[in-house]
Design a protein around this motif. Structure first.
Motif, short mmCIF file in Angstrom:
data_model
loop_
_atom_site.label_atom_id
_atom_site.label_comp_id
_atom_site.label_asym_id
_atom_site.label_seq_id
_atom_site.Cartn_x
_atom_site.Cartn_y
_atom_site.Cartn_z
N ASP A 333 0.84 -1.19 0.00
CA ASP A 333 0.00 0.00 0.00
C ASP A 333 0.88 1.25 0.00
OD1 ASP A 333 -2.26 -1.51 0.09
OD2 ASP A 333 -3.03 -0.70 1.97
N ASN A 350 -1.96 5.16 6.58
CA ASN A 350 -2.31 4.59 5.29
C ASN A 350 -2.99 5.64 4.42
OD1 ASN A 350 -4.16 2.94 3.32
ND2 ASN A 350 -2.69 1.45 4.11
N ASN A 356 -5.43 2.88 -2.34
CA ASN A 356 -4.94 1.51 -2.24
C ASN A 356 -6.02 0.49 -2.59
OD1 ASN A 356 -2.27 2.19 -1.29
ND2 ASN A 356 -3.22 2.78 0.64
N GLU A 361 0.33 -1.41 -4.56
CA GLU A 361 0.60 -0.01 -4.92
C GLU A 361 2.04 0.30 -4.52
OE1 GLU A 361 -3.20 -0.66 -5.63
OE2 GLU A 361 -2.57 -0.77 -3.54
N THR A 377 0.53 0.71 -9.77
CA THR A 377 -0.30 -0.34 -9.19
C THR A 377 -0.62 -1.41 -10.22
OG1 THR A 377 -2.39 -0.82 -8.06
CG2 THR A 377 -2.42 0.94 -9.68
#
Length: 667
Positions: A333, A350, A356, A361, A377
């Motif tokens: 992420d 995050n 994400n 990612e 990604t």
């Protein structure tokens, strides 16, 4: 077949045995040995060993490092009867694919008709090679097959969607705006070049592979290291390794970024442990002109998990990075943490589910000028592998990510991104991609021309709001440059290739029988649905009719010298006009006032205005609505009679110039 460089690498790799978590125990069974290398993730070597089993050379020295053959001149290993040749071919194809040797993998998969899944992997390889029609044919065959042994049906459906997306991307008309070329870097084809980011001035940080010397038995000598280079035009020159010490020969270093003040470099160190790659983020500080020994960045590294690819925001407030640490939404992420003045970081956060996905990612980059996060990604629809996406916002709120599209993205992995500030995102950018035929990720430079800009608008009549055709429209830029056009039958005008900001641009519109009108450009809305042209729609421009003096509809009244009061004859004429206004409710008046040539221009302007107003007020007092009357003063500008004849004054002529004209408009 292997390129020369790849053959050399395999020969080097044969001379070492993986150690620690990736150690392979040498046995006398070549197939077991190849399988062990495959399990350890050493796909280059595994593919080579499978080839030795499938196609042994005629002569092999007795002291072969890996005793694939027992005797010189003939194979010493016979494939067991319970193992088919095709099963080994399939393993070799898997090795080539996992090592990103797409042509070799595709070729070997074709030799595995007994494996239904080979069709799927062939399609993936062909897509990676840009052979989209062949990929679609194999994928269609795989999807339509009734074989119950298909293991990748869901993945194949996603791959089909990928091929359809690629088809649409290749058909985009705006691809002609983008110019992309690979940076010229020494040994880039053989050693790769990725994660190119600025250090100071025209100095850039570069990640490359190099063979450590001397080669020590027991570890792979080919590792990634950090380099410093000068970026000039499309070339990286003066490539020199950054002296960052590491006692462990298995350590790789790369994917670095300098802090906003240039005093710190954050970078990734990684190594294989028990068949798994573990990455951590380190910092080195500039002390007395030299870089300090790397130190682990506390707070963003988590034991047993990976954190990598750090990047600092230009304002020095945040550090973005990729991690598979607990608390994420999938694999890797995008995370961020506050940066402190001493180089330490705060508690990671995050970036959220808008950014994400359940996939991976990686490689974040924040472009402050456009407030855009760019990242790579494999968890969203794209062109295959990792694609670059962008999302506008900040650390808390993001827009839905958008695929940067072809040709920024390719059918392979496109991972790293960097763009200059104070420019549009793609006007001058660097990306990392393995789209080429080299061994690894290489760096490409992108220059995307801005979309064509068109400013449009319409000219209308003030009263009727009907379009005015054939009006002359002149656009003047702040630096004084002018462009001219004419309205069409619907009153529309347009200007191409103008500054899309339109700040301080002026329009002047002229049309016969209408007052000249000047107005600043004020964009009401912008239509950017066209991929090549943004259309900026200006607010409507309204023109007011001037006096149109037609003899059949004009009544003239006269005034005494230096006077503006209405004489009896003038009142009689005005009354006749008044009767017309009563009979024709739609009729309007246009009144103009004039003087003779005596007196100053300033005085005559005032006097002519008073004469015109006197006529207008007469009608208003009699009940005619002011909205039906317009008037204008012209001073002594337009004499009907000569006021001097042979140098002598002409009083009669002057008296005829002291007038007001009342124009009756009946339409």
């Amino acid at each position: 077949m292997f390129s020369f460089f790849k053959i050399v690498c395999l020969v080097i790799c044969i001379g070492w045995l993986p150690c620690r978590g990736q150690q392979v125990v040498v046995t006398k069974n070549p197939l077991q040995l190849a399988d062990q290398y495959f399990a350890a993730g050493e796909y280059y070597t595994a593919a080579y060993l499978y080839e030795q089993i499938l196609n042994p050379p005629a002569n092999t020295p007795k002291d072969e490092v890996f005793p694939v053959y027992s005797k010189r001149g003939r194979p010493g290993y016979i494939i067991p009867k319970n193992i088919t040749r095709q099963s080994i071919l399939y393993k070799q194809a898997e090795s080539y694919r996992l090592a990103h040797y797409w042509p070799q993998a595709d070729s070997v998969y074709k030799k595995c008709p007994d494996y239904i899944d080979a069709l799927y992997w062939m399609a993936l390889c062909e897509r990676s090679l840009g052979h989209y029609e062949e990929a679609a044919a194999n994928l269609r065959q795989y999807l339509e097959a009734t074989n119950p042994n298909k293991q990748y049906l869901e993945a194949a459906e996603k791959e089909w969607a990928t091929l359809q997306y690629i088809k649409k991307q290749l058909a985009r008309p705006d691809t002609v705006l983008t110019h992309i070329r690979k940076l010229n870097v020494p040994d880039s084809y053989e050693k790769g070049t990725f994660a190119v980011t600025p250090l100071t001035g025209n100095q850039y940080l570069v990640s490359k592979t190099k063979s450590d010397s001397p080669i020590v038995k027991g570890y792979n000598p080919n590792n990634s290291h950090l380099f410093q280079a000068v970026l000039e035009n499309d070339s990286l020159t003066g490539v020199t390794q950054l002296p960052l010490s590491s006692a462990d020969p298995l350590i790789n270093q790369g994917a670095a970024n300098s802090s906003a003040n240039g005093n710190n470099i954050y970078f990734t160190q990684w190594q294989k442990l028990n068949g798994r790659t573990i990455s951590n983020i380190y910092i080195t500080r500039l002390v007395n002109g030299s870089w300090s020994a790397p130190q682990l960045v506390n707070g963003i590294n988590t034991s047993g998990y990976s954190s990598k690819q750090p990047v600092c925001t230009p304002d020095g407030k945040y550090l973005y990075f990729a991690s598979d640490r607990p608390g994420g939404t999938g694999g890797f992420d995008i995370w961020y943490a506050q940066l402190h003045e001493d180089g330490s970081v705060g508690e990671p956060e995050n970036a959220g589910r808008t950014i994400n996905t359940e996939g991976d990612e990686q490689a974040p980059f924040y472009h402050a000028d456009s407030k855009t996060l760019v990242f790579s990604t494999n968890g969203r629809p794209g062109m295959g592998g990792f694609d670059l996406f962008s999302a506008q916002g900040n650390t808390i709120t993001w827009s839905t990510p958008t695929n940067l599209g072809y040709p920024v993205n390719s059918s392979r992995d496109d991972v790293y991104f960097y763009a200059l500030e104070k420019n549009t995102l793609l006007s001058d950018a660097l990306i990392g991609s393995d789209r080429g035929s080299g061994c690894c990720l290489e760096t490409y430079r992108i220059n995307k021309l801005p979309k064509h800009n068109r400013m449009t608008g319409v000219v209308l009549d003030t009263k009727t709001h009907k379009p005015i055709p054939d009006a002359n429209v002149v656009l003047t830029t702040p630096d004084g440059k002018t462009t001219q056009t004419t309205t069409d039958i619907n009153g529309n005008y347009s200007f191409d290739s103008v500054d899309n900001s339109f700040n301080n641009h002026q329009l002047v519109v002229t049309k016969q029988y209408y007052r000249d009108t000047a107005a600043m450009v004020t964009i009401a809305k912008t239509d950017n649905t066209n991929l090549l042209t943004d259309q900026h729609i200006n607010t409507d421009i309204l023109l007011e009719k001037k006096f149109v003096l037609r003899p059949e509809n004009v009544v003239t009244v006269y005034f005494d010298f230096d006077m503006y009061n209405l004489k009896k004859e003038a009142v009689r004429k005005l009354d006749s006009v008044y009767n017309v206004l009563l009979e024709i409710p739609a009729a309007t008046l246009q009144i103009s006032g004039y003087t003779d040539g005596k007196g100053s221009n300033e005085y005559n302007a005032i006097l002519s205005d008073r004469r015109a107003r006197a006529c207008a007020e007469y009608f208003i007092q009699k009940g005619i609505a002011a909205s039906r009357i317009t008037f204008e003063s012209f001073g002594s500008c337009c004499p009907l009679e000569m006021e001097l004849i042979n140098g002598r004054d002409n009083p009669d002529g002057r008296s005829k110039n002291r007038r007001a004209l009342i124009n009756i408009t009946k339409d």
